[in-house]
Design a protein around this motif. Structure first.
Motif, PDB file in Angstrom:
ATOM      1  N   LYS A 102      11.742   6.625 -10.459  1.00 48.00           N
ATOM      2  CA  LYS A 102      10.338   6.981 -10.302  1.00 48.00           C
ATOM      3  C   LYS A 102      10.137   8.425 -10.715  1.00 48.00           C
ATOM      4  O   LYS A 102      10.790   9.335 -10.197  1.00 48.00           O
ATOM      5  CB  LYS A 102       9.891   6.786  -8.854  1.00 48.00           C
ATOM      6  CG  LYS A 102       8.415   7.118  -8.643  1.00 48.00           C
ATOM      7  CD  LYS A 102       7.987   6.886  -7.214  1.00 48.00           C
ATOM      8  CE  LYS A 102       6.512   7.221  -7.035  1.00 48.00           C
ATOM      9  NZ  LYS A 102       6.057   7.005  -5.646  1.00 48.00           N
ATOM     10  N   SER A 119       7.330  11.419 -11.020  1.00 48.06           N
ATOM     11  CA  SER A 119       6.017  11.854 -10.554  1.00 48.06           C
ATOM     12  C   SER A 119       5.916  13.357 -10.741  1.00 48.06           C
ATOM     13  O   SER A 119       6.923  14.045 -11.005  1.00 48.06           O
ATOM     14  CB  SER A 119       5.830  11.490  -9.080  1.00 48.06           C
ATOM     15  OG  SER A 119       6.667  12.293  -8.265  1.00 48.06           O
ATOM     16  N   LEU A 170       5.821  15.486  -8.564  1.00 46.71           N
ATOM     17  CA  LEU A 170       6.689  16.137  -7.586  1.00 46.71           C
ATOM     18  C   LEU A 170       8.036  16.498  -8.195  1.00 46.71           C
ATOM     19  O   LEU A 170       8.638  17.512  -7.830  1.00 46.71           O
ATOM     20  CB  LEU A 170       6.884  15.216  -6.370  1.00 46.71           C
ATOM     21  CG  LEU A 170       7.798  15.748  -5.261  1.00 46.71           C
ATOM     22  CD1 LEU A 170       7.236  17.039  -4.671  1.00 46.71           C
ATOM     23  CD2 LEU A 170       8.001  14.695  -4.176  1.00 46.71           C
ATOM     24  N   ARG A 228      11.617   6.020   3.963  1.00 45.98           N
ATOM     25  CA  ARG A 228      10.621   4.995   4.277  1.00 45.98           C
ATOM     26  C   ARG A 228      11.231   3.816   5.016  1.00 45.98           C
ATOM     27  O   ARG A 228      10.581   3.187   5.845  1.00 45.98           O
ATOM     28  CB  ARG A 228       9.952   4.521   2.993  1.00 45.98           C
ATOM     29  CG  ARG A 228       8.983   5.526   2.403  1.00 45.98           C
ATOM     30  CD  ARG A 228       8.391   5.044   1.092  1.00 45.98           C
ATOM     31  NE  ARG A 228       7.420   5.981   0.563  1.00 45.98           N
ATOM     32  CZ  ARG A 228       6.860   5.876  -0.632  1.00 45.98           C
ATOM     33  NH1 ARG A 228       7.170   4.846  -1.427  1.00 45.98           N
ATOM     34  NH2 ARG A 228       5.977   6.774  -1.057  1.00 45.98           N
ATOM     35  N   ASN A 288       4.465  17.651   0.151  1.00 40.11           N
ATOM     36  CA  ASN A 288       3.462  17.178  -0.801  1.00 40.11           C
ATOM     37  C   ASN A 288       2.276  16.598  -0.040  1.00 40.11           C
ATOM     38  O   ASN A 288       2.219  15.400   0.236  1.00 40.11           O
ATOM     39  CB  ASN A 288       4.082  16.128  -1.723  1.00 40.11           C
ATOM     40  CG  ASN A 288       3.127  15.669  -2.804  1.00 40.11           C
ATOM     41  OD1 ASN A 288       2.076  16.268  -3.010  1.00 40.11           O
ATOM     42  ND2 ASN A 288       3.488  14.609  -3.495  1.00 40.11           N
ATOM     43  N   VAL A 330      -0.530  13.791  -1.748  1.00 41.71           N
ATOM     44  CA  VAL A 330      -0.519  12.326  -1.718  1.00 41.71           C
ATOM     45  C   VAL A 330      -1.553  11.783  -0.746  1.00 41.71           C
ATOM     46  O   VAL A 330      -1.920  10.616  -0.812  1.00 41.71           O
ATOM     47  CB  VAL A 330       0.885  11.794  -1.354  1.00 41.71           C
ATOM     48  CG1 VAL A 330       1.893  12.175  -2.404  1.00 41.71           C
ATOM     49  CG2 VAL A 330       1.319  12.304   0.018  1.00 41.71           C
ATOM     50  N   PHE A 331      -2.036  12.630   0.175  1.00 43.38           N
ATOM     51  CA  PHE A 331      -3.060  12.206   1.136  1.00 43.38           C
ATOM     52  C   PHE A 331      -4.453  12.630   0.685  1.00 43.38           C
ATOM     53  O   PHE A 331      -5.413  12.517   1.444  1.00 43.38           O
ATOM     54  CB  PHE A 331      -2.765  12.795   2.517  1.00 43.38           C
ATOM     55  CG  PHE A 331      -1.385  12.466   3.021  1.00 43.38           C
ATOM     56  CD1 PHE A 331      -1.074  11.186   3.447  1.00 43.38           C
ATOM     57  CD2 PHE A 331      -0.397  13.435   3.067  1.00 43.38           C
ATOM     58  CE1 PHE A 331       0.193  10.876   3.903  1.00 43.38           C
ATOM     59  CE2 PHE A 331       0.878  13.139   3.531  1.00 43.38           C
ATOM     60  CZ  PHE A 331       1.171  11.857   3.942  1.00 43.38           C
ATOM     61  N   ALA A 385      -3.442  18.060  -3.924  1.00 44.20           N
ATOM     62  CA  ALA A 385      -3.819  16.955  -4.804  1.00 44.20           C
ATOM     63  C   ALA A 385      -4.148  17.485  -6.211  1.00 44.20           C
ATOM     64  O   ALA A 385      -4.703  18.578  -6.363  1.00 44.20           O
ATOM     65  CB  ALA A 385      -5.014  16.211  -4.230  1.00 44.20           C
ATOM     66  N   THR A 409      -4.388  21.817  -9.638  1.00 42.61           N
ATOM     67  CA  THR A 409      -3.861  21.658  -8.278  1.00 42.61           C
ATOM     68  C   THR A 409      -3.718  23.029  -7.620  1.00 42.61           C
ATOM     69  O   THR A 409      -3.791  24.069  -8.293  1.00 42.61           O
ATOM     70  CB  THR A 409      -2.500  20.943  -8.282  1.00 42.61           C
ATOM     71  OG1 THR A 409      -2.147  20.587  -6.960  1.00 42.61           O
ATOM     72  CG2 THR A 409      -1.394  21.849  -8.826  1.00 42.61           C
TER      73      THR A 409
END
Length: 466
Positions: free
Chosen positions: A290, A292, A294, A368, A386, A389-390, A411, A429
């Protein structure tokens, strides 16, 4: 209860995977416990048969205390002992409820209750603390006494005795409740005999105990006087602070009031970084990983720390010294159902971009699933959180204890931005860096934050060190 790492003093029993009477083998997972840092599976260190579970689910057990008794294979376990802990508790309570009396010619003289008999036994325990000498007790049979009638409390605060029902204690009986609920009642000073049960089979639940412990509310309109079983008359819900949540709360308080925090902000155009993320996703090297933004934020912070290693430090209070670390163990704050945890990537500064991406993917997946180990969270030197993400634009993060800096990433949003002399829509950002002002002064913190921002605005610099 073994010490699962990092000098933890206690753990909570989450779920048993074995019961009394089960055959167990060396290495078999038999219980999950939650420490102040992680959820840990405990294996059995030998073969045998379970003769007793010495702690119930939900109990907090000190390190070194026995939690299970295992006898050699082939040992016959009595049928009564083979019942689950909760069933045995309820059966015991049921045995103490006197049967209806029948008329007799003459009542027998009351016989004084005999002293409980003691019998020394030696019980095998799980961890290598030797055998445990216990003292078995036989419960003295209780004489018939009139138990207080259950008290029903309405929403308006009035209390009145309720008639015995299938869900309320009968005269001369004891309340049915699991061991953790009985402990909770003792801690809150609640008499279980006066609690109106709402659980199956007339058992008292945690909610019943909490409801009984709350002070009577002020008078309420009559329309709200009828409250169903198990419902709170105050409309509140209480969550026990244990395990990870408890450790996080203590650590954040200690950090906030021991380290002088300073936070700096910068807003940056990350349009080129977003484009680079899309290109990396198409490369064969990142096919199963993955990718991203980040990942590139982490890379930018690692490069900035390599240029300014003094920020990769900790404070030695006893010696009044700053300890600069050679290796960068990059922590990533992760929100899990059990609370906030911060696992870290060991020696992240020495990894290639592909290896760093793989480590980030594995770290997030493990967190997770709730399988992050205490070792994965130990030894962090700097952290990224981070909040973007919210959908949050920024914040003032609190330092992870023992670290000098933490970077918050907001964000990424399309906003009007002046680019090459013209206002254009760009991906923007906000970065915020909190640091411990005992170790990091304004110049060092500003240089690190400015370096990270510059590399995210011009991501070609991510691959140039020095």
């Amino acid at each position: 209860m073994p010490d699962v790492g990092e000098g933890l003093e206690e753990a909570d029993i989450v779920v048993w995977h074995v019961k009394v009477g089960d055959e167990v083998s060396d290495g078999q997972v038999m219980v999950e416990v939650e420490t102040a840092k992680a959820l840990v599976e405990l294996p059995c260190p030998f073969d045998g048969v379970v003769t007793e579970l010495l702690a119930a689910e939900g109990d907090t057990v000190a390190v070194g205390a026995p939690i299970i008794a295992v006898a050699p294979s082939g040992t016959q376990v009595p049928a009564a002992a083979a019942e689950p802990a909760d069933t045995r508790e309820e059966a015991l309570a049921a045995d103490l409820v006197p049967e209806p009396e029948t008329p007799e010619p003459a009542a027998p003289e009351p016989v004084p209750a005999a002293e409980p008999e003691k019998k020394d036994t030696r019980t095998a325990v799980l961890v290598g603390y030797g055998v445990r000498t216990t003292s078995g007790r036989r419960r003295a049979r209780k004489t018939d006494t009139a138990a207080p009638a259950p008290v029903v409390r309405a929403a308006n605060g009035s209390a009145h005795p309720g008639p015995p029902t299938s869900g309320s204690p009968a005269a001369g009986s004891i309340a049915l409740a699991k061991p953790p609920v009985r402990k909770l009642a003792r801690d809150l000073g609640v008499d279980l005999a006066s609690v109106l049960p709402s659980g199956p089979g007339g058992t008292v639940t945690r909610e019943d105990v909490h409801a009984a412990a709350r002070p009577a509310p002020a008078a309420a309109p009559a329309a709200f006087a009828a409250t169903g079983p198990g419902e709170s008359v105050t409309g509140e819900r209480r969550i026990p602070v244990k395990g990870v949540r408890k450790a996080t709360a203590q650590a954040m308080v200690a950090s906030a009031f021991s380290a002088p925090h300073v936070t700096e902000w910068v807003t940056v155009d990350v349009t080129r970084t977003v484009k680079l993320v899309r290109k990396l996703r198409e490369l064969p090297d990142f096919a199963d990983i993955k990718v991203s933004p980040l990942l590139l934020v982490a890379r930018a912070l690692l490069v900035a720390i390599a240029r300014h290693p003094e920020i990769n430090a900790s404070w030695d209070e006893p010696n009044q010294e700053i300890v600069v670390r050679d290796r960068i163990n990059l922590g990533i704050a992760a929100a899990t159902p059990r609370g906030l945890i911060v696992p870290n990537i060991k020696d992240a500064g020495g990894k290639s971009l592909t290896a760093l991406a793989g480590a980030l993917t594995e770290l997030v997946a493990t967190a997770r699933d709730g399988r992050t180990s205490p070792a994965d969270m130990a030894g962090g030197t700097v952290t990224i959180t981070n909040v973007g993400v919210f959908g949050v634009d920024g914040g003032t993060p609190i330092l992870n204890p023992g670290e000098a800096a933490i970077l918050a990433v907001g964000a990424i949003r399309e906003q009007p931005w002046v680019h090459k002399g013209r206002v254009k829509p760009r991906q923007v950002t906000t970065l915020s860096l909190s640091f411990d002002h005992r170790m990091v002064d304004g110049e060092l913190g500003s240089r690190v934050l400015a370096d990270v921002a510059q590399m995210l605005e011009r991501p070609k610099l991510l691959f140039v060190r020095g």
